[in-house]
Write a protein that holds these residues in place. Structure first.
Motif, PDB file in Angstrom:
ATOM      1  N   PRO A 471      57.927-116.823 -30.747  1.00  0.00           N
ATOM      2  CA  PRO A 471      57.055-118.004 -30.775  1.00  0.00           C
ATOM      3  C   PRO A 471      55.628-117.719 -31.229  1.00  0.00           C
ATOM      4  N   ASP A 472      55.126-116.508 -31.027  1.00  0.00           N
ATOM      5  CA  ASP A 472      53.740-116.221 -31.397  1.00  0.00           C
ATOM      6  C   ASP A 472      53.531-116.177 -32.912  1.00  0.00           C
ATOM      7  N   ILE A 473      54.608-116.263 -33.697  1.00  0.00           N
ATOM      8  CA  ILE A 473      54.455-116.288 -35.154  1.00  0.00           C
ATOM      9  C   ILE A 473      53.908-117.638 -35.626  1.00  0.00           C
ATOM     10  N   ALA A 474      54.181-118.729 -34.870  1.00  0.00           N
ATOM     11  CA  ALA A 474      53.805-120.077 -35.313  1.00  0.00           C
ATOM     12  C   ALA A 474      52.293-120.259 -35.414  1.00  0.00           C
ATOM     13  N   GLN A 475      51.552-119.712 -34.448  1.00  0.00           N
ATOM     14  CA  GLN A 475      50.109-119.956 -34.434  1.00  0.00           C
ATOM     15  C   GLN A 475      49.402-119.406 -35.669  1.00  0.00           C
ATOM     16  N   PRO A 476      49.672-118.182 -36.118  1.00  0.00           N
ATOM     17  CA  PRO A 476      49.019-117.715 -37.357  1.00  0.00           C
ATOM     18  C   PRO A 476      49.359-118.579 -38.570  1.00  0.00           C
ATOM     19  N   LEU A 477      50.592-119.085 -38.613  1.00  0.00           N
ATOM     20  CA  LEU A 477      50.948-119.953 -39.733  1.00  0.00           C
ATOM     21  C   LEU A 477      50.126-121.235 -39.723  1.00  0.00           C
ATOM     22  N   LEU A 478      49.963-121.852 -38.555  1.00  0.00           N
ATOM     23  CA  LEU A 478      49.150-123.071 -38.450  1.00  0.00           C
ATOM     24  C   LEU A 478      47.685-122.790 -38.750  1.00  0.00           C
ATOM     25  N   GLN A 479      47.202-121.620 -38.392  1.00  0.00           N
ATOM     26  CA  GLN A 479      45.816-121.268 -38.694  1.00  0.00           C
ATOM     27  C   GLN A 479      45.583-121.113 -40.189  1.00  0.00           C
ATOM     28  N   GLU A 480      46.596-120.612 -40.889  1.00  0.00           N
ATOM     29  CA  GLU A 480      46.487-120.522 -42.346  1.00  0.00           C
ATOM     30  C   GLU A 480      46.287-121.914 -42.948  1.00  0.00           C
ATOM     31  N   ILE A 481      47.052-122.887 -42.476  1.00  0.00           N
ATOM     32  CA  ILE A 481      46.913-124.258 -42.987  1.00  0.00           C
ATOM     33  C   ILE A 481      45.543-124.817 -42.629  1.00  0.00           C
ATOM     34  N   ALA A 482      45.084-124.580 -41.395  1.00  0.00           N
ATOM     35  CA  ALA A 482      43.780-125.093 -40.969  1.00  0.00           C
ATOM     36  C   ALA A 482      42.639-124.485 -41.763  1.00  0.00           C
ATOM     37  N   ALA A 483      42.851-123.306 -42.370  1.00  0.00           N
ATOM     38  CA  ALA A 483      41.827-122.648 -43.181  1.00  0.00           C
ATOM     39  C   ALA A 483      41.906-123.071 -44.644  1.00  0.00           C
ATOM     40  N   HIS A 484      42.549-124.202 -44.925  1.00  0.00           N
ATOM     41  CA  HIS A 484      42.662-124.743 -46.289  1.00  0.00           C
ATOM     42  C   HIS A 484      43.468-123.817 -47.203  1.00  0.00           C
ATOM     43  N   ARG A 485      44.392-123.075 -46.612  1.00  0.00           N
ATOM     44  CA  ARG A 485      45.274-122.240 -47.417  1.00  0.00           C
ATOM     45  C   ARG A 485      46.707-122.759 -47.289  1.00  0.00           C
ATOM     46  N   THR A 486      47.544-122.293 -48.192  1.00  0.00           N
ATOM     47  CA  THR A 486      48.953-122.671 -48.149  1.00  0.00           C
ATOM     48  C   THR A 486      49.787-121.475 -47.743  1.00  0.00           C
ATOM     49  N   VAL A 487      50.947-121.763 -47.218  1.00  0.00           N
ATOM     50  CA  VAL A 487      51.899-120.726 -46.809  1.00  0.00           C
ATOM     51  C   VAL A 487      53.072-120.801 -47.771  1.00  0.00           C
ATOM     52  N   HIS A 488      53.426-119.656 -48.372  1.00  0.00           N
ATOM     53  CA  HIS A 488      54.463-119.662 -49.397  1.00  0.00           C
ATOM     54  C   HIS A 488      55.494-118.574 -49.117  1.00  0.00           C
ATOM     55  N   ASN A 489      56.748-118.996 -49.032  1.00  0.00           N
ATOM     56  CA  ASN A 489      57.894-118.080 -48.923  1.00  0.00           C
ATOM     57  C   ASN A 489      57.734-117.075 -47.786  1.00  0.00           C
ATOM     58  N   VAL A 490      57.365-117.576 -46.624  1.00  0.00           N
ATOM     59  CA  VAL A 490      57.262-116.708 -45.450  1.00  0.00           C
ATOM     60  C   VAL A 490      58.634-116.637 -44.788  1.00  0.00           C
ATOM     61  N   ARG A 491      59.113-115.376 -44.584  1.00  0.00           N
ATOM     62  CA  ARG A 491      60.401-115.199 -43.919  1.00  0.00           C
ATOM     63  C   ARG A 491      60.217-115.370 -42.419  1.00  0.00           C
ATOM     64  N   VAL A 492      61.006-116.257 -41.822  1.00  0.00           N
ATOM     65  CA  VAL A 492      60.924-116.509 -40.382  1.00  0.00           C
ATOM     66  C   VAL A 492      62.341-116.511 -39.824  1.00  0.00           C
ATOM     67  N   HIS A 493      62.406-116.264 -38.522  1.00  0.00           N
ATOM     68  CA  HIS A 493      63.680-116.296 -37.814  1.00  0.00           C
ATOM     69  C   HIS A 493      63.619-117.430 -36.805  1.00  0.00           C
ATOM     70  N   LEU A 494      64.505-118.402 -36.968  1.00  0.00           N
ATOM     71  CA  LEU A 494      64.543-119.571 -36.105  1.00  0.00           C
ATOM     72  C   LEU A 494      65.669-119.438 -35.095  1.00  0.00           C
ATOM     73  N   ARG A 495      65.433-120.064 -33.944  1.00  0.00           N
ATOM     74  CA  ARG A 495      66.405-119.990 -32.860  1.00  0.00           C
ATOM     75  C   ARG A 495      67.129-121.317 -32.754  1.00  0.00           C
ATOM     76  N   THR A 496      68.452-121.264 -32.752  1.00  0.00           N
ATOM     77  CA  THR A 496      69.243-122.481 -32.624  1.00  0.00           C
ATOM     78  C   THR A 496      69.431-122.836 -31.159  1.00  0.00           C
ATOM     79  N   ARG A 497      69.992-124.027 -30.956  1.00  0.00           N
ATOM     80  CA  ARG A 497      70.149-124.511 -29.584  1.00  0.00           C
ATOM     81  C   ARG A 497      71.103-123.633 -28.772  1.00  0.00           C
ATOM     82  N   ASP A 498      72.119-123.102 -29.437  1.00  0.00           N
ATOM     83  CA  ASP A 498      73.097-122.268 -28.729  1.00  0.00           C
ATOM     84  C   ASP A 498      72.711-120.797 -28.697  1.00  0.00           C
TER      85      ASP A 498
END
Length: 750
Positions: A471-498
């Protein structure tokens, strides 16, 4: 004196030089005029049948003769009037005037015309007032002194004069009692008459106002307009009136005050006379006047259609905005029914709306169809307001309208576009999401829900960070957007419901308004299958490398070792080999030893990390030593305390990341020193490679190179993160962090 044979000449109106009547012709004993000459008969007939009354009086005032017109005027018959005194027919109030007339008639002076009131009598209608004029007749031999009198009815003139006098007196009383100033002007704008209100208003007695020009009672700024309006009225032929442009008056002492003035002109005789009526406005009246003028200006200049309608549904007023909207000029539409602007299917709704207003029910603004002059349909936004008098009685309606046809068409188009975008958003094959600055999900599509195994309703309002395995990966990504930058092709691992894991590539940008971030937009692509395919390919490559390394080590190296042993054995056989052959065999054995060492080094490179607790540490230490030896620059490895884990796949990925980083530092970063550090803390392993080279560019390329992409893939393959950036003191740092516990069993086997 006039000769006796001349015909009488009768006074006309009594105005201007008086003409004395002439004596009548001689009369026969029968009483009919006549003489021995034909002319005498004619004059006798003229006397008898003249429409003007004639009397012949003696000195005592007795009537000697009278023609029928005089008898009718006095209210008696022609025969009964003779020998009677004229005083019998005159009212008591006019007896003195009659006596003075007789004295002048038979005296030395010519009598002047007298007005005599007749005595009241019953009987047939007769005159109330007569005018009498006369002339003394010449006395014939043996005749009596007599005078010829002409009488005429002036009752109507007297009554008109009295009415005029009463009217003038009444007008004077009205002019004196009204509060408005009334000023009469000559044709040169000089004041001739004023009423008391004008004296009070302008602060001067009549003597100080009469003779002044009207413009002296106005400020200088209004005088040119006054002269223009006055000259325009003078040039017109009939009566005309106009409101003066002047809004301020000027007293004799120079003080200014608000006024409302009207000037009217009419032709009297051969002169053009003008009258000015001035009203002094109090403060509330001035405010109301200004308000009315402002409302009139707004109505005239408004781009909205303003239409007033009476209770019968007829149009009473029509402004310029209505002309522009409906195409009708005011002269074409005023007085016509409102139904001209309605289509047949809209007339019932209009009547219902009018009935609601008449019952006092409010009518909110509404959209309605209206007919243009050319027949096409308009959609207008209408507000209908009732008009009420001082007693709150409804007297009419005011409609305020403006054309919304284009606006509604645009709204329909926008709704269609919005629906198309909504459909595109919802049906897109990749995951789409909007996240507010606080990290809450405010919109998400079906593909994203399917990717996480959750319905969209469950994701809305949730935390963006809950989607990630870490979960701590999300905050740096949002900070990049808030700094007027874009995020491109960032590899992330998502967790499914199961509890499953999804490999994804995320792109993000921000939606801003006035430098305020409203939300970030995320585009998420599921690359799990691609990662699995890449992993299989990489696993196959690694297995092939391992097989090749094992073949080098177990087969080729063993065969080379056998050849080396054979050469050494032959070199010790003195009988079979000459001294020269012995030297050649030892040289061949040395070359075989070098080939064996090189083959073993190749085998270690193909399989740098084998199974074991400290194989990664050993491989990195040997990598640093080989780098220092081959490239002739310091390269130190540090690991304190030792890092222990038995995952050869993760170890191989870390080794390859370190190997690629060193290669980039030497060949691209121009590094003079390189450092490797492996550390473990809080269950997390961190590999850091630092150099003192020129560092990565401040503005990297949009698409990274193949080496960096492979490093990112290797970090993602072990569920780790990779950071490549500039060091604070110069150079480049590459940091790979991963949790050994998150490596799946499948990923751990090669």
């Amino acid at each position: 004196m006039t000769p006796a044979g001349d015909a009488p000449r009768v006074a006309g109106t009594g105005c201007g030089p008086r003409k004395s009547p002439q004596p009548p012709p001689a009369l026969h004993k029968s009483g009919r005029p006549g003489s021995s000459s034909p002319s005498g008969d004619r004059f006798g007939e003229l006397f008898r049948f003249s429409p003007l009354g004639y009397l012949i009086l003696d000195e005592e005032g007795r009537i000697l003769r009278a023609n029928p017109s005089a008898a009718r005027l006095l209210g008696v018959s022609e025969t009964s009037i003779q020998k009677r005194r004229l005083a019998e027919f005159v009212a008591a109030g006019s007896q003195d005037a009659l006596y003075a007339f007789r004295r002048q008639l038979f005296g030395t002076r010519a009598p002047r015309t007298r007005e005599l009131a007749l005595a009241s009598r019953t009987g047939r209608p007769r005159a109330d007032t007569i005018a009498v004029d006369g002339v003394r007749l010449p006395v014939r031999a043996g005749g009596r002194v007599s005078g010829l009198c002409a009488v005429r009815d002036i009752s109507g003139s007297v009554r008109a004069t009295e009415q005029l006098r009463e009217t003038q007196a009444q007008f004077a009383r009205i002019a004196g009692s009204v509060g408005d100033a009334i000023l009469s002007l000559d044709d040169r704008r000089r004041i001739e008459l004023v009423n008391p209100a004008a004296e009070r208003m302008f602060g001067g007695e009549a003597g100080r106002l009469i003779g002044r020009r009207l413009e002296t009672l106005l400020p200088v700024r209004f005088r040119t307009a006054l002269r223009t309006q006055f000259d325009h009225l003078r040039r017109q032929e009939g009566p005309a009136a106009v409101r003066l442009d002047a809004k301020t008056g000027r007293r004799i002492d120079g003080a200014e005050f608000p006024i409302e003035a009207t000037i009217a002109c009419a032709t009297l005789g051969d002169r053009r006379r003008c009258t000015v009526v001035v009203r002094e406005l109090s403060a509330p009246e001035q405010v109301m006047q200004q308000l009315r003028a402002r409302l009139a200006a707004i109505e005239a200049s408004s781009t909205h259609a303003i239409v007033s309608i009476d209770l019968d549904g007829r149009i009473e007023s029509w402004n310029h905005g209505a002309e522009q909207l409906y195409g009708y000029a005011a002269s074409e539409i005023v007085g016509r029914p409102m139904s001209v602007l309605l289509f047949p299917e809209d007339r019932d709704s209009w009547r219902e709306m009018v009935e609601r207003i008449q019952t006092g029910s409010p009518v909110p603004p509404f959209h309605a169809a209206r007919r243009h002059q050319r027949g096409h349909r308009l959609i207008v936004s209408s507000s209908v307001t009732p008009i009420r008098d001082a007693t709150q009685k409804l007297t009419g309606l005011v409609c305020l309208c403006h054309d919304v046809t284009a606006q509604l068409q645009m709204e329909v188009s926008l709704r269609e576009r919005e629906q198309a975008l909504t459909d595109f958003f919802d049906d897109a094959p990749l995951g789409l999401a909007w996240v507010d600055p606080a990290g809450s999900v405010i919109r998400v599509n079906r593909a994203q829900g399917a990717m996480l195994g959750r319905p969209e309703a469950e994701l809305l309002g949730g935390r963006f960070s809950d989607w990630f395995v870490q979960p701590d990966i999300a905050q740096p990504l949002l900070q990049e957007i808030a700094a007027h930058r874009t995020v491109h092709n960032v590899r992330v691992h998502l967790r499914t419901r199961d509890g499953g894991r999804v490999h994804a590539l995320a792109d993000g940008n921000g939606f801003w308004r006035d430098d305020l971030l409203l939300y970030s937009r995320w585009f998420v692509r599921d690359v799990t299958q691609r990662v699995d395919l890449e992993r299989r390919i990489l696993r196959a490559v690694e297995n092939e490398q391992r097989r090749f390394g094992n073949d080098l080590h177990d087969d080729l190296c063993q065969q080379l070792s056998g050849l080396e042993f054979t050469c050494m054995t032959l070199s010790r056989d003195r009988q079979a080999v000459t001294p020269a052959g012995e030297a050649r065999l030892q040289q061949l054995a040395g070359q075989l030893r070098h080939c064996i060492d090189h083959a073993r080094a190749l085998a270690r490179g193909l399989v740098p990390v084998a199974r074991g607790r400290d194989t990664l540490v050993s491989a990195l230490r040997e990598l640093a030593a080989n780098t220092a030896r081959v490239y002739r620059r310091p390269c130190r490895f540090h690991c304190d305390p030792p890092v222990v884990f038995e995952d050869p796949v993760a170890g191989t990925h870390l080794y390859r990341i370190a190997q690629e980083s060193i290669n980039n530092a030497v060949h691209h970063g121009q590094a003079r020193r390189i450092g490797l550090r492996l550390a473990a803390r809080d269950g997390e392993v961190e590999l850091r490679i630092e150099d003192d080279g020129i560092g990565v560019p401040e503005h990297p390329r949009q698409r990274p190179g193949i080496g960096l992409r492979i490093m990112q893939y290797r970090a993602s393959a072990i569920n780790g993160t990779l950071h490549v950036g500039r060091r604070a003191g110069g150079g480049t740092e590459v940091v790979c962090t991963f949790h050994p516990s998150t490596t799946s069993p499948d990923e751990g086997s090669v």
